[in-house]
Design a protein around this motif. Sequence first.
Motif, short mmCIF file in Angstrom:
data_model
loop_
_atom_site.label_atom_id
_atom_site.label_comp_id
_atom_site.label_asym_id
_atom_site.label_seq_id
_atom_site.Cartn_x
_atom_site.Cartn_y
_atom_site.Cartn_z
N VAL A 128 0.83 -1.21 0.00
CA VAL A 128 0.00 0.00 0.00
C VAL A 128 0.86 1.26 0.00
CG1 VAL A 128 -1.65 1.33 1.38
CG2 VAL A 128 -2.00 -1.12 1.05
N PHE A 129 2.02 1.20 0.66
CA PHE A 129 2.88 2.38 0.79
C PHE A 129 4.17 2.25 -0.02
CE2 PHE A 129 0.65 2.33 5.03
CZ PHE A 129 -0.24 3.33 4.70
N ARG A 130 4.18 1.39 -1.02
CA ARG A 130 5.37 1.28 -1.88
C ARG A 130 5.06 1.83 -3.26
NH1 ARG A 130 5.98 -3.89 0.56
NH2 ARG A 130 5.29 -5.01 -1.31
N ALA A 131 5.89 2.73 -3.71
CA ALA A 131 5.72 3.28 -5.06
C ALA A 131 5.94 2.17 -6.09
CB ALA A 131 6.69 4.42 -5.30
N GLU A 132 5.08 2.13 -7.09
CA GLU A 132 5.22 1.12 -8.14
C GLU A 132 6.40 1.47 -9.03
OE1 GLU A 132 2.42 -1.15 -11.45
OE2 GLU A 132 1.70 0.67 -10.46
N GLU A 133 7.22 0.48 -9.31
CA GLU A 133 8.40 0.69 -10.16
C GLU A 133 8.32 -0.27 -11.35
OE1 GLU A 133 10.19 3.16 -9.67
OE2 GLU A 133 10.02 3.63 -7.53
N ARG A 134 8.48 0.30 -12.54
CA ARG A 134 8.49 -0.49 -13.77
C ARG A 134 9.53 0.10 -14.72
NH1 ARG A 134 2.22 -1.14 -15.82
NH2 ARG A 134 1.15 -0.76 -13.83
N PRO A 135 9.98 -0.66 -15.72
CA PRO A 135 10.86 -0.08 -16.74
C PRO A 135 10.12 0.97 -17.56
CG PRO A 135 10.91 -2.49 -16.80
CD PRO A 135 9.77 -2.10 -15.91
N LYS A 136 10.86 1.91 -18.07
CA LYS A 136 10.28 2.94 -18.92
C LYS A 136 9.81 2.34 -20.24
CE LYS A 136 11.35 7.34 -21.20
NZ LYS A 136 12.40 8.34 -21.47
N GLY A 137 8.67 2.79 -20.70
CA GLY A 137 8.20 2.38 -22.01
C GLY A 137 6.81 1.79 -21.99
N VAL A 138 6.50 1.03 -23.02
CA VAL A 138 5.17 0.43 -23.16
C VAL A 138 4.94 -0.57 -22.04
CG1 VAL A 138 3.72 -1.00 -24.64
CG2 VAL A 138 5.18 0.76 -25.66
N THR A 139 3.73 -0.57 -21.50
CA THR A 139 3.37 -1.51 -20.45
C THR A 139 1.98 -2.04 -20.74
OG1 THR A 139 3.37 -1.83 -18.04
CG2 THR A 139 2.32 0.17 -18.86
N ASP A 140 1.65 -3.18 -20.14
CA ASP A 140 0.39 -3.86 -20.47
C ASP A 140 -0.82 -3.17 -19.88
OD1 ASP A 140 -1.18 -6.19 -21.45
OD2 ASP A 140 -1.51 -6.50 -19.30
N MET A 141 -0.69 -2.60 -18.67
CA MET A 141 -1.87 -2.09 -17.97
C MET A 141 -1.44 -1.06 -16.94
SD MET A 141 -5.13 -2.16 -17.70
CE MET A 141 -6.48 -1.81 -16.58
N LEU A 142 -2.33 -0.11 -16.64
CA LEU A 142 -2.16 0.82 -15.55
C LEU A 142 -3.34 0.64 -14.61
CD1 LEU A 142 -1.04 3.95 -17.61
CD2 LEU A 142 0.43 2.46 -16.24
N TRP A 143 -3.18 1.11 -13.36
CA TRP A 143 -4.15 0.73 -12.33
C TRP A 143 -4.82 1.89 -11.62
CZ3 TRP A 143 -5.02 -4.21 -13.00
CH2 TRP A 143 -4.00 -5.02 -13.52
N ALA A 144 -4.37 3.11 -11.83
CA ALA A 144 -4.94 4.22 -11.05
C ALA A 144 -4.80 5.52 -11.84
CB ALA A 144 -4.25 4.34 -9.69
N GLY A 199 -8.95 -1.28 -27.08
CA GLY A 199 -7.74 -1.17 -27.88
C GLY A 199 -6.77 -0.12 -27.42
N GLY A 200 -7.00 0.51 -26.27
CA GLY A 200 -6.10 1.52 -25.77
C GLY A 200 -4.74 0.96 -25.39
N THR A 201 -3.71 1.80 -25.45
CA THR A 201 -2.34 1.38 -25.15
C THR A 201 -1.79 2.21 -24.01
OG1 THR A 201 -1.51 2.89 -26.87
CG2 THR A 201 -1.89 0.58 -27.50
N PHE A 202 -0.82 1.63 -23.28
CA PHE A 202 -0.33 2.23 -22.04
C PHE A 202 1.19 2.34 -22.03
CE2 PHE A 202 -4.23 -0.13 -21.26
CZ PHE A 202 -5.03 0.83 -20.69
N GLY A 203 1.67 3.34 -21.30
CA GLY A 203 3.11 3.53 -21.12
C GLY A 203 3.42 3.89 -19.68
N TRP A 204 4.68 3.72 -19.31
CA TRP A 204 5.13 4.00 -17.95
C TRP A 204 6.33 4.92 -17.99
CZ3 TRP A 204 3.03 3.52 -13.35
CH2 TRP A 204 3.82 3.61 -12.21
#
Length: 309
Positions: free
Chosen positions: A146-162, A203-208
């Motif tokens: 709950v209190f950890r920042a989400e970390e992912r590689p930069k670029g295209v990603t499958d899904m976002l949550w908030a 069909g929307g696309t996501f990035g991080w």
Amino acid sequence: MNPSAPIWIAVPTFRRPDRLRHLLERMGDVVRRGDVVVLVAENDARGQEGAAVARALEAAGYPLPLHVLIVEQPGLCAVRNAITEAAMADPAMRLLAMIDDDEWPQPGWLDALIACQAETGAEVVGGPVDPQFSAPPPRWVSETLVFRAEERPKGVTDMLWASNNLLLTRRALERVAPPWFDMRFNRSGGEDLDFLMRLRAAGGTFGWAPHARVSEWVPAERTRLSWVLRRMWRIGCTETLARRKQRPGLTGGLALFARSLALLGLRTAGLAGMLMPGARRVDIVGQWVKCWGRLHALAGGSQTLYGAD
């Protein structure tokens, strides 16, 4: 005058005038562009403390174009839909950034979101949210996601949550028919996840963008174990309600029920892991509670956690 700019920054607010002032002051420091407009969407039509803060800053010479939108209908979906409708009514708008009123942007925030969108072509881009505790937290807070920042590689990603650190293109908003945020989630939360799931299905696309960071206030009352477990319950409940919309009918409901039971079995067995040295005990219990929230939603339950009096 109706706001108009290629880039909109929207802040929904409800009875957090001090937090809002801090956000707007920091935004004025770190966003230095001539193609933006800031919209404060006031969701307390009676008190309008947030609107008063925004108007005072504007009168004092705020460095960015600043506008106020009064949203009389209370609730998360009501205010987000009002923001989106206003932005879509501006033919110049091509990007809409959303940030919550208990957050503030770190240097480079907006530029990092925009750069990631340009590089990837993603229709929606998200970034990390770093917790900032208003008082020294208990040691166990490091044991919960709950209190950890989400970390992912930069670029295209499958899904976002908030939606509390999000950049949306006009194309993304055109993919989903209004109302963009389903009013069934107006008082429970989960409206952003439901929107993003519907967008992905369309069909929307996501990035991080890992450098597009915002900070979020965490008041002392949220560092109680009871609050964290209630939050995990709500996540399980609202996540399942959103998934249920994607899998309608008896077959879809039975499939989700079977999956939820299987997850509960795994998480129940996993409770034994709390005995291991170094175990993230709060996370283990939280994931177990989240499974019960899933089943609560499938049984027809819901939660009302937000809203004006």
